[in-house]
Design an enzyme around this catalytic site. Sequence first.
Site, PDB file in Angstrom:
ATOM      1  N   HIS A 275       7.956   6.319   5.658  1.00  0.00           N
ATOM      2  CA  HIS A 275       7.185   6.974   6.734  1.00  0.00           C
ATOM      3  C   HIS A 275       6.667   6.242   7.881  1.00  0.00           C
ATOM      4  O   HIS A 275       6.108   5.375   7.149  1.00  0.00           O
ATOM      5  CB  HIS A 275       6.541   8.156   6.275  1.00  0.00           C
ATOM      6  CG  HIS A 275       5.379   7.730   5.179  1.00  0.00           C
ATOM      7  ND1 HIS A 275       5.719   7.494   3.916  1.00  0.00           N
ATOM      8  CD2 HIS A 275       4.127   7.863   5.206  1.00  0.00           C
ATOM      9  CE1 HIS A 275       4.739   7.152   3.244  1.00  0.00           C
ATOM     10  NE2 HIS A 275       3.514   7.354   4.074  1.00  0.00           N
TER      11      HIS A 275
ATOM     12  N   GLY B  94       0.743  -1.179   0.165  1.00  0.00           N
ATOM     13  CA  GLY B  94       0.015   0.023   0.186  1.00  0.00           C
ATOM     14  C   GLY B  94       0.630   1.489  -0.047  1.00  0.00           C
ATOM     15  O   GLY B  94       0.085   2.446   0.188  1.00  0.00           O
ATOM     16  N   GLN B  95       2.274   1.013   0.052  1.00  0.00           N
ATOM     17  CA  GLN B  95       2.824   2.501  -0.229  1.00  0.00           C
ATOM     18  C   GLN B  95       2.641   3.158  -1.165  1.00  0.00           C
ATOM     19  O   GLN B  95       2.788   2.649  -2.348  1.00  0.00           O
ATOM     20  CB  GLN B  95       4.524   1.962  -0.149  1.00  0.00           C
ATOM     21  CG  GLN B  95       5.235   3.126   0.141  1.00  0.00           C
ATOM     22  CD  GLN B  95       6.912   2.959   0.492  1.00  0.00           C
ATOM     23  OE1 GLN B  95       7.330   1.678   0.196  1.00  0.00           O
ATOM     24  NE2 GLN B  95       7.534   3.650   0.829  1.00  0.00           N
ATOM     25  N   THR B  96       2.306   4.474  -1.195  1.00  0.00           N
ATOM     26  CA  THR B  96       2.255   5.414  -2.201  1.00  0.00           C
ATOM     27  C   THR B  96       3.152   6.520  -2.440  1.00  0.00           C
ATOM     28  O   THR B  96       3.259   7.136  -3.187  1.00  0.00           O
ATOM     29  CB  THR B  96       0.573   6.123  -2.327  1.00  0.00           C
ATOM     30  OG1 THR B  96       0.557   6.780  -0.859  1.00  0.00           O
ATOM     31  CG2 THR B  96      -0.438   5.145  -2.176  1.00  0.00           C
ATOM     32  N   VAL B  97       3.757   6.727  -1.358  1.00  0.00           N
ATOM     33  CA  VAL B  97       4.784   7.562  -1.335  1.00  0.00           C
ATOM     34  C   VAL B  97       6.128   6.947  -0.966  1.00  0.00           C
ATOM     35  O   VAL B  97       6.437   6.342   0.013  1.00  0.00           O
ATOM     36  CB  VAL B  97       4.673   8.899  -0.140  1.00  0.00           C
ATOM     37  CG1 VAL B  97       5.962   9.728  -0.123  1.00  0.00           C
ATOM     38  CG2 VAL B  97       3.376   9.667  -0.442  1.00  0.00           C
TER      39      VAL B  97
ATOM     40  N   HIS C 282       3.680   5.977  10.428  1.00  0.00           N
ATOM     41  CA  HIS C 282       2.376   6.319  10.738  1.00  0.00           C
ATOM     42  C   HIS C 282       2.137   5.905  12.164  1.00  0.00           C
ATOM     43  O   HIS C 282       2.312   4.791  12.977  1.00  0.00           O
ATOM     44  CB  HIS C 282       1.209   5.692  10.071  1.00  0.00           C
ATOM     45  CG  HIS C 282       1.025   5.917   8.609  1.00  0.00           C
ATOM     46  ND1 HIS C 282       0.137   6.973   8.110  1.00  0.00           N
ATOM     47  CD2 HIS C 282       1.695   5.547   7.404  1.00  0.00           C
ATOM     48  CE1 HIS C 282       0.271   7.021   7.011  1.00  0.00           C
ATOM     49  NE2 HIS C 282       1.397   6.232   6.704  1.00  0.00           N
TER      50      HIS C 282
END
Length: 126
Positions: free
Chosen positions: A94, A87-90, A96
Site C-alpha cells: 500500500h 516498518g511494513q506491518t500489513v 501512503h
Amino acid sequence: MNCVFCDLPAGRILGQNEYAVWVRDGFPVSRGHSLVIPRRHLASFFETSGDERTALMTLLDTARAAAIAEFQPAGFNIGVNDGVAAGQTVTHLHIHLIPRYAGDVPDPRGGVRWVLPEYADYWTRS
C-alpha cells in the site's frame, strides 16, 4: 488468508481502476491521509507489473487531487514501507499519501528522511 486490504468493505473505496483501489487510511496521521492499494495480493512494490504501477500512480494522482480539493494541504509525503525492516506491518503493498500542512510540525525539513532520525538532519552537520 486474512488480509485487511484484500477484504476491504466496498463502502471504504473512494476510487478504483482495474488494478488498484484508493481508500482513506483507517489510522490517519493527517487530514486526507490516503492509501493506494493493488487489488492483487503482493507484499512488495517491486513485485508489481508495469500495468499495476501505472494504475497505482493514476489513483495516487486522483487521491492527491481529492485531498487538494477537500483539505488544501501545503504539500505531501508519499511513502511505501517495503519489508518488515522498513516498518511494513500489513504484508499487502500500500502506498501512503500523507497531506502536509504549514505548521503541522515545527520543522518539516528532511521529510521521509526522519525514518532514521540520527541521519535525517544533514543540513546542520559539519
